[in-house]
Design a protein around this motif. Structure first.
Motif, PDB file in Angstrom:
ATOM      1  N   ILE A  63     -42.102  52.630  38.616  1.00  0.00           N
ATOM      2  CA  ILE A  63     -41.444  51.373  38.243  1.00  0.00           C
ATOM      3  C   ILE A  63     -42.184  50.191  38.864  1.00  0.00           C
ATOM      4  O   ILE A  63     -42.377  49.163  38.218  1.00  0.00           O
ATOM      5  CB  ILE A  63     -39.960  51.385  38.675  1.00  0.00           C
ATOM      6  CG1 ILE A  63     -39.166  52.318  37.749  1.00  0.00           C
ATOM      7  CG2 ILE A  63     -39.369  49.971  38.648  1.00  0.00           C
ATOM      8  CD1 ILE A  63     -37.747  52.547  38.180  1.00  0.00           C
ATOM      9  N   ARG A  64     -42.618  50.348  40.099  1.00  0.00           N
ATOM     10  CA  ARG A  64     -43.371  49.264  40.736  1.00  0.00           C
ATOM     11  C   ARG A  64     -44.673  49.009  39.987  1.00  0.00           C
ATOM     12  O   ARG A  64     -45.096  47.869  39.824  1.00  0.00           O
ATOM     13  CB  ARG A  64     -43.689  49.599  42.194  1.00  0.00           C
ATOM     14  CG  ARG A  64     -44.445  48.457  42.881  1.00  0.00           C
ATOM     15  CD  ARG A  64     -44.911  48.799  44.254  1.00  0.00           C
ATOM     16  NE  ARG A  64     -45.921  49.846  44.199  1.00  0.00           N
ATOM     17  CZ  ARG A  64     -46.496  50.366  45.257  1.00  0.00           C
ATOM     18  NH1 ARG A  64     -46.143  49.970  46.466  1.00  0.00           N
ATOM     19  NH2 ARG A  64     -47.406  51.313  45.148  1.00  0.00           N
ATOM     20  N   GLY A  65     -45.284  50.087  39.534  1.00  0.00           N
ATOM     21  CA  GLY A  65     -46.515  49.956  38.762  1.00  0.00           C
ATOM     22  C   GLY A  65     -47.616  49.278  39.555  1.00  0.00           C
ATOM     23  O   GLY A  65     -47.816  49.556  40.729  1.00  0.00           O
ATOM     24  N   ARG A  66     -48.282  48.335  38.922  1.00  0.00           N
ATOM     25  CA  ARG A  66     -49.420  47.669  39.550  1.00  0.00           C
ATOM     26  C   ARG A  66     -49.055  46.319  40.151  1.00  0.00           C
ATOM     27  O   ARG A  66     -49.927  45.473  40.346  1.00  0.00           O
ATOM     28  CB  ARG A  66     -50.536  47.502  38.530  1.00  0.00           C
ATOM     29  CG  ARG A  66     -51.078  48.824  38.044  1.00  0.00           C
ATOM     30  CD  ARG A  66     -52.205  48.611  37.101  1.00  0.00           C
ATOM     31  NE  ARG A  66     -52.724  49.907  36.672  1.00  0.00           N
ATOM     32  CZ  ARG A  66     -53.851  50.062  36.008  1.00  0.00           C
ATOM     33  NH1 ARG A  66     -54.579  49.021  35.708  1.00  0.00           N
ATOM     34  NH2 ARG A  66     -54.244  51.254  35.650  1.00  0.00           N
ATOM     35  N   HIS A  93     -39.014  45.178  43.334  1.00  0.00           N
ATOM     36  CA  HIS A  93     -37.881  44.325  43.709  1.00  0.00           C
ATOM     37  C   HIS A  93     -37.202  43.787  42.463  1.00  0.00           C
ATOM     38  O   HIS A  93     -37.852  43.242  41.566  1.00  0.00           O
ATOM     39  CB  HIS A  93     -38.352  43.170  44.599  1.00  0.00           C
ATOM     40  CG  HIS A  93     -37.259  42.596  45.433  1.00  0.00           C
ATOM     41  ND1 HIS A  93     -36.288  41.773  44.922  1.00  0.00           N
ATOM     42  CD2 HIS A  93     -36.965  42.758  46.746  1.00  0.00           C
ATOM     43  CE1 HIS A  93     -35.448  41.437  45.873  1.00  0.00           C
ATOM     44  NE2 HIS A  93     -35.837  42.014  46.997  1.00  0.00           N
ATOM     45  N   TRP A  94     -35.886  43.946  42.423  1.00  0.00           N
ATOM     46  CA  TRP A  94     -35.069  43.556  41.286  1.00  0.00           C
ATOM     47  C   TRP A  94     -35.325  42.113  40.868  1.00  0.00           C
ATOM     48  O   TRP A  94     -35.442  41.812  39.679  1.00  0.00           O
ATOM     49  CB  TRP A  94     -33.599  43.750  41.653  1.00  0.00           C
ATOM     50  CG  TRP A  94     -32.627  43.398  40.574  1.00  0.00           C
ATOM     51  CD1 TRP A  94     -31.959  42.217  40.422  1.00  0.00           C
ATOM     52  CD2 TRP A  94     -32.199  44.243  39.494  1.00  0.00           C
ATOM     53  NE1 TRP A  94     -31.144  42.270  39.311  1.00  0.00           N
ATOM     54  CE2 TRP A  94     -31.272  43.510  38.735  1.00  0.00           C
ATOM     55  CE3 TRP A  94     -32.516  45.541  39.116  1.00  0.00           C
ATOM     56  CZ2 TRP A  94     -30.652  44.032  37.610  1.00  0.00           C
ATOM     57  CZ3 TRP A  94     -31.893  46.056  37.984  1.00  0.00           C
ATOM     58  CH2 TRP A  94     -30.977  45.307  37.246  1.00  0.00           C
ATOM     59  N   ASP A 100     -35.848  41.050  32.125  1.00  0.00           N
ATOM     60  CA  ASP A 100     -34.686  41.749  31.571  1.00  0.00           C
ATOM     61  C   ASP A 100     -35.019  43.168  31.140  1.00  0.00           C
ATOM     62  O   ASP A 100     -34.306  44.120  31.450  1.00  0.00           O
ATOM     63  CB  ASP A 100     -34.119  40.961  30.384  1.00  0.00           C
ATOM     64  CG  ASP A 100     -32.943  41.666  29.748  1.00  0.00           C
ATOM     65  OD1 ASP A 100     -31.902  41.802  30.421  1.00  0.00           O
ATOM     66  OD2 ASP A 100     -33.063  42.110  28.581  1.00  0.00           O
ATOM     67  N   ARG A 101     -36.126  43.355  30.439  1.00  0.00           N
ATOM     68  CA  ARG A 101     -36.501  44.685  29.949  1.00  0.00           C
ATOM     69  C   ARG A 101     -36.787  45.635  31.114  1.00  0.00           C
ATOM     70  O   ARG A 101     -36.363  46.795  31.089  1.00  0.00           O
ATOM     71  CB  ARG A 101     -37.713  44.580  29.030  1.00  0.00           C
ATOM     72  CG  ARG A 101     -37.977  45.846  28.238  1.00  0.00           C
ATOM     73  CD  ARG A 101     -39.086  45.628  27.262  1.00  0.00           C
ATOM     74  NE  ARG A 101     -40.351  45.876  27.951  1.00  0.00           N
ATOM     75  CZ  ARG A 101     -41.528  45.848  27.368  1.00  0.00           C
ATOM     76  NH1 ARG A 101     -41.635  45.539  26.098  1.00  0.00           N
ATOM     77  NH2 ARG A 101     -42.618  46.102  28.036  1.00  0.00           N
ATOM     78  N   GLU A 102     -37.483  45.144  32.109  1.00  0.00           N
ATOM     79  CA  GLU A 102     -37.789  45.976  33.277  1.00  0.00           C
ATOM     80  C   GLU A 102     -36.513  46.372  34.018  1.00  0.00           C
ATOM     81  O   GLU A 102     -36.390  47.500  34.495  1.00  0.00           O
ATOM     82  CB  GLU A 102     -38.732  45.235  34.215  1.00  0.00           C
ATOM     83  CG  GLU A 102     -40.134  45.060  33.670  1.00  0.00           C
ATOM     84  CD  GLU A 102     -40.994  44.150  34.516  1.00  0.00           C
ATOM     85  OE1 GLU A 102     -42.190  44.437  34.669  1.00  0.00           O
ATOM     86  OE2 GLU A 102     -40.463  43.135  35.039  1.00  0.00           O
ATOM     87  N   ARG A 103     -35.585  45.458  34.105  1.00  0.00           N
ATOM     88  CA  ARG A 103     -34.317  45.769  34.778  1.00  0.00           C
ATOM     89  C   ARG A 103     -33.544  46.852  34.041  1.00  0.00           C
ATOM     90  O   ARG A 103     -32.991  47.755  34.664  1.00  0.00           O
ATOM     91  CB  ARG A 103     -33.468  44.495  34.921  1.00  0.00           C
ATOM     92  CG  ARG A 103     -34.009  43.535  35.941  1.00  0.00           C
ATOM     93  CD  ARG A 103     -33.203  42.258  35.996  1.00  0.00           C
ATOM     94  NE  ARG A 103     -33.701  41.380  37.048  1.00  0.00           N
ATOM     95  CZ  ARG A 103     -33.215  40.172  37.292  1.00  0.00           C
ATOM     96  NH1 ARG A 103     -32.242  39.677  36.543  1.00  0.00           N
ATOM     97  NH2 ARG A 103     -33.729  39.455  38.268  1.00  0.00           N
ATOM     98  N   ARG A 104     -33.494  46.753  32.723  1.00  0.00           N
ATOM     99  CA  ARG A 104     -32.786  47.777  31.945  1.00  0.00           C
ATOM    100  C   ARG A 104     -33.439  49.146  32.127  1.00  0.00           C
ATOM    101  O   ARG A 104     -32.763  50.139  32.325  1.00  0.00           O
ATOM    102  CB  ARG A 104     -32.768  47.404  30.461  1.00  0.00           C
ATOM    103  CG  ARG A 104     -31.807  46.284  30.130  1.00  0.00           C
ATOM    104  CD  ARG A 104     -31.902  45.928  28.649  1.00  0.00           C
ATOM    105  NE  ARG A 104     -31.143  44.739  28.350  1.00  0.00           N
ATOM    106  CZ  ARG A 104     -29.887  44.747  27.934  1.00  0.00           C
ATOM    107  NH1 ARG A 104     -29.256  45.887  27.779  1.00  0.00           N
ATOM    108  NH2 ARG A 104     -29.259  43.620  27.676  1.00  0.00           N
ATOM    109  N   ARG A 105     -34.768  49.173  32.069  1.00  0.00           N
ATOM    110  CA  ARG A 105     -35.477  50.446  32.249  1.00  0.00           C
ATOM    111  C   ARG A 105     -35.276  50.992  33.657  1.00  0.00           C
ATOM    112  O   ARG A 105     -35.130  52.203  33.842  1.00  0.00           O
ATOM    113  CB  ARG A 105     -36.961  50.260  31.957  1.00  0.00           C
ATOM    114  CG  ARG A 105     -37.259  50.097  30.490  1.00  0.00           C
ATOM    115  CD  ARG A 105     -38.747  49.982  30.253  1.00  0.00           C
ATOM    116  NE  ARG A 105     -39.044  49.889  28.832  1.00  0.00           N
ATOM    117  CZ  ARG A 105     -40.234  49.620  28.348  1.00  0.00           C
ATOM    118  NH1 ARG A 105     -41.259  49.417  29.152  1.00  0.00           N
ATOM    119  NH2 ARG A 105     -40.426  49.547  27.051  1.00  0.00           N
ATOM    120  N   ALA A 106     -35.285  50.111  34.649  1.00  0.00           N
ATOM    121  CA  ALA A 106     -35.083  50.556  36.028  1.00  0.00           C
ATOM    122  C   ALA A 106     -33.691  51.149  36.203  1.00  0.00           C
ATOM    123  O   ALA A 106     -33.517  52.205  36.835  1.00  0.00           O
ATOM    124  CB  ALA A 106     -35.294  49.390  36.991  1.00  0.00           C
TER     125      ALA A 106
END
Length: 197
Positions: A47-50, A57-58, A63-69
């Motif tokens: 999730i942190r990726g690069r 960190h939230w 928005d898309r990253e939060r939903r996936r997380a």
């Protein structure tokens, strides 16, 4: 950082909003089954990726990253215990934190948690957390209960990021944005705490 025999560990993070008439303080504790710990760390690193930051960190996610997380945390299973304290007037967040942490220790004990890892802050603030946990252990848990707290840097322990995601989703829910909390499904158990602020 693996649980000792017979007990589980939890990893926690917080989020808060001060407001004169209301406000809230959230401490989320991720209780992850020992068999899932390595998988959970791997998921958080993905999730942190690069990102250039040391940790996921939230507040840095869109928005898309939060939903996936949130969906990724839900898929990990386990249970995430969340204290939601209110009210939190301006400059009273430390008092609210103590109230939430004290009740959180009691709740975690009920889930066989005996070791809580929190993200390190300043030394003096860490000492306050330790004192709060010691007080809760002495006065709220059965005599002889072993419950430990350790502080670790947020960038070194991806399991803290699980709690960051849960805390962020619960904070969003408090502010009227329920989609992230809904994406977590039934892995979250939250309870209200009176901060007496």
């Amino acid at each position: 950082m693996t649980p000792s025999a017979g007990t589980l560990s939890a990893w926690s993070d917080e989020s808060f909003q001060e407001k004169d008439s209301a406000g809230f303080y959230i401490i989320a504790a991720a209780v992850i089954e020992p068999a899932m710990i390595d998988a959970a760390r791997a998921v958080m690193l993905r999730i942190r990726g690069r990102r250039l930051t040391a940790k996921s960190h939230w507040t840095q996610m869109d928005d898309r990253e939060r939903r996936r997380a949130a969906e990724a945390v839900a898929a990990l299973g386990g249970i995430h215990v969340v204290a939601v304290g209110s009210p939190v007037p301006v400059r009273r967040q430390e008092r609210a934190r103590r109230a939430c942490l004290s009740e959180l220790v009691t709740q975690l004990h009920g889930f066989r948690v005996g070791h809580l890892y929190m993200e390190a802050r300043e030394s003096q603030l860490n000492d306050r957390d330790v004192a709060t946990v010691q007080h809760a252990r002495r006065y709220a848990l059965p005599k002889g209960t072993d419950f430990r707290i350790d502080h670790v840097p947020g960038g070194t322990e991806p399991l803290l990021w699980v709690a960051d995601i849960v805390a962020g989703a619960c904070r969003a829910e408090q502010l009227g944005r329920t989609a992230y909390r809904e994406a977590l499904g039934d892995v979250v158990l939250d309870f209200e705490v009176s901060t007496r602020c």
